[in-house]
Design an enzyme around this catalytic site. Sequence first.
Site, mmCIF file in Angstrom:
data_model
loop_
_atom_site.group_PDB
_atom_site.id
_atom_site.type_symbol
_atom_site.label_atom_id
_atom_site.label_comp_id
_atom_site.label_asym_id
_atom_site.label_seq_id
_atom_site.Cartn_x
_atom_site.Cartn_y
_atom_site.Cartn_z
ATOM 1 N N MET A 73 -3.896 -7.231 -6.896
ATOM 2 C CA MET A 73 -3.329 -8.358 -7.640
ATOM 3 C C MET A 73 -4.383 -9.353 -8.144
ATOM 4 S SD MET A 73 -0.267 -7.430 -7.668
ATOM 5 C CE MET A 73 0.674 -8.842 -8.237
ATOM 6 N N HIS A 78 1.318 0.597 -13.094
ATOM 7 C CA HIS A 78 2.143 -0.567 -13.433
ATOM 8 C C HIS A 78 3.610 -0.119 -13.491
ATOM 9 C CE1 HIS A 78 2.969 -4.516 -15.062
ATOM 10 N NE2 HIS A 78 3.761 -3.925 -15.945
ATOM 11 N N GLY A 109 0.778 -1.243 0.000
ATOM 12 C CA GLY A 109 0.000 0.000 0.000
ATOM 13 C C GLY A 109 0.806 1.287 0.000
ATOM 14 N N GLU A 114 9.486 5.188 -6.337
ATOM 15 C CA GLU A 114 9.537 6.617 -5.996
ATOM 16 C C GLU A 114 8.765 7.444 -7.043
ATOM 17 O OE1 GLU A 114 13.245 9.330 -5.486
ATOM 18 O OE2 GLU A 114 13.722 7.295 -4.766
ATOM 19 N N ARG A 167 -15.209 -15.080 -10.303
ATOM 20 C CA ARG A 167 -14.693 -13.712 -10.443
ATOM 21 C C ARG A 167 -15.829 -12.694 -10.540
ATOM 22 N NH1 ARG A 167 -9.566 -12.770 -11.442
ATOM 23 N NH2 ARG A 167 -9.119 -14.782 -12.328
ATOM 24 N N GLU A 196 6.430 6.213 -9.066
ATOM 25 C CA GLU A 196 5.009 5.827 -9.008
ATOM 26 C C GLU A 196 4.269 6.757 -8.053
ATOM 27 O OE1 GLU A 196 4.050 1.652 -8.448
ATOM 28 O OE2 GLU A 196 6.011 1.068 -9.170
ATOM 29 N N LEU A 199 -9.622 -8.521 -13.337
ATOM 30 C CA LEU A 199 -11.017 -8.092 -13.210
ATOM 31 C C LEU A 199 -11.855 -8.686 -14.329
ATOM 32 C CD1 LEU A 199 -10.200 -4.369 -12.469
ATOM 33 C CD2 LEU A 199 -11.094 -6.027 -10.823
HETATM 34 C C1 GRF Z 1 3.598 -1.227 -7.422
HETATM 35 O O1 GRF Z 1 4.878 -1.429 -7.960
HETATM 36 C C2 GRF Z 1 2.577 -1.110 -8.521
HETATM 37 O O2 GRF Z 1 3.068 -0.497 -9.679
HETATM 38 C C3 GRF Z 1 2.254 -2.541 -8.813
HETATM 39 O O3 GRF Z 1 2.250 -3.168 -7.547
HETATM 40 C C4 GRF Z 1 3.107 -2.451 -6.674
HETATM 41 C C5 GRF Z 1 2.280 -2.072 -5.479
HETATM 42 O O4 GRF Z 1 3.041 -1.490 -4.452
HETATM 43 N N1 GRF Z 1 1.012 -2.646 -9.533
HETATM 44 P P1 GRF Z 1 2.323 -0.791 -3.212
HETATM 45 O O5 GRF Z 1 1.385 -1.837 -2.609
HETATM 46 O O6 GRF Z 1 1.564 0.389 -3.725
HETATM 47 O O7 GRF Z 1 3.412 -0.419 -2.266
#
Ligand code: GRF
Length: 212
Positions: free
Chosen positions: A89, A108, A11, A171, A64, A173, A92
Site C-alpha cells: 500500500m 489490482h 497477504g 478468489e 520515498r 486474484e 513507488l
Molecule cells: C488485494 O485485493 C489486491 O488486489 C489489492 O490489495 C489486496 C491485498 O490482499 N492490491 P492480500 O493482502 O493479498 O490478502
Amino acid sequence: MKTAVLISGRGSNLEALIAAAAEEDFPAEIVLVISNKADAKGLEHAKSAGIATAVLNHKEFEDRESFDAAMSEAIEAAGAEFICMAGFMRLLSDGFVKKWRDRLINIHPSLLPAFKGLHVHERTLEAGVRFTGCTVHFVRPAMDEGPIIVQAVVAVLTDDTSDSLAARILEQEHHIFPQALRLIAEGKVRVSAERVLIEGIKAPDQSLINPT
Ligand code: GRF
C-alpha cells in the site's frame, strides 16, 4: 526466477504465490518478502514457508526515494531479479519503477483501467457496472497503470455488498497472480508498445470469465 514479494497486510495473494511456487514445475522461487508494516499477517505466511522476511518501516525513512532505495538494496541482496506487489500500500518513486521496469508487477481488484486507486469495491458498486474483476499488470510511475498481463472477469450480483464482491474477486486474484508470474518466468511475456504479448496465447483463457 528469483522473486521478491512486497506486502502491507493480510497477504492472501502472497499465500497463493507461495502455494504455486511450491509446485514442482513452477518456474519462480520466492526468496524474500518485504513488508512496510511490522504487524502484516502475510509475514507469518512467509515465515511458516521458510521464506526470508524483512520489515522496512517507511516512517523511519526521510523520503520515498530513500525508502525505495532500501527496498532495492534488500531485494538485490536476496538475489531477486523480479518483484510482485501483493497488496503493497505504498506509492513507488519514479526511480524505483524505472530501475525495475518490466520486472515489477502489481495486482489490482478491478478490470483496469477502470477503478484505479482505493475503495475499489465501493466505487464499483456505486457505478452499477455488471462485470468487474481483477488485473495483474506491469508497474509504471502512475498508480495502477501499466501493461496488462492477465485479467479475470467477475459478475456483480444485485445483492452484492463490497465485502461479498471483494471475496469473489479475491478468489480470482489468487488464480491470476500465480498464472501471470508463471508466464513471465517461463519467458513467454513480452511488452511491445506498452501492450503485453503472450507467446502461444491468442485469446484470453475462457475459464477466467466468471459470469455468476
Ligand atoms: C488485494 O485485493 C489486491 O488486489 C489489492 O490489495 C489486496 C491485498 O490482499 N492490491 P492480500 O493482502 O493479498 O490478502
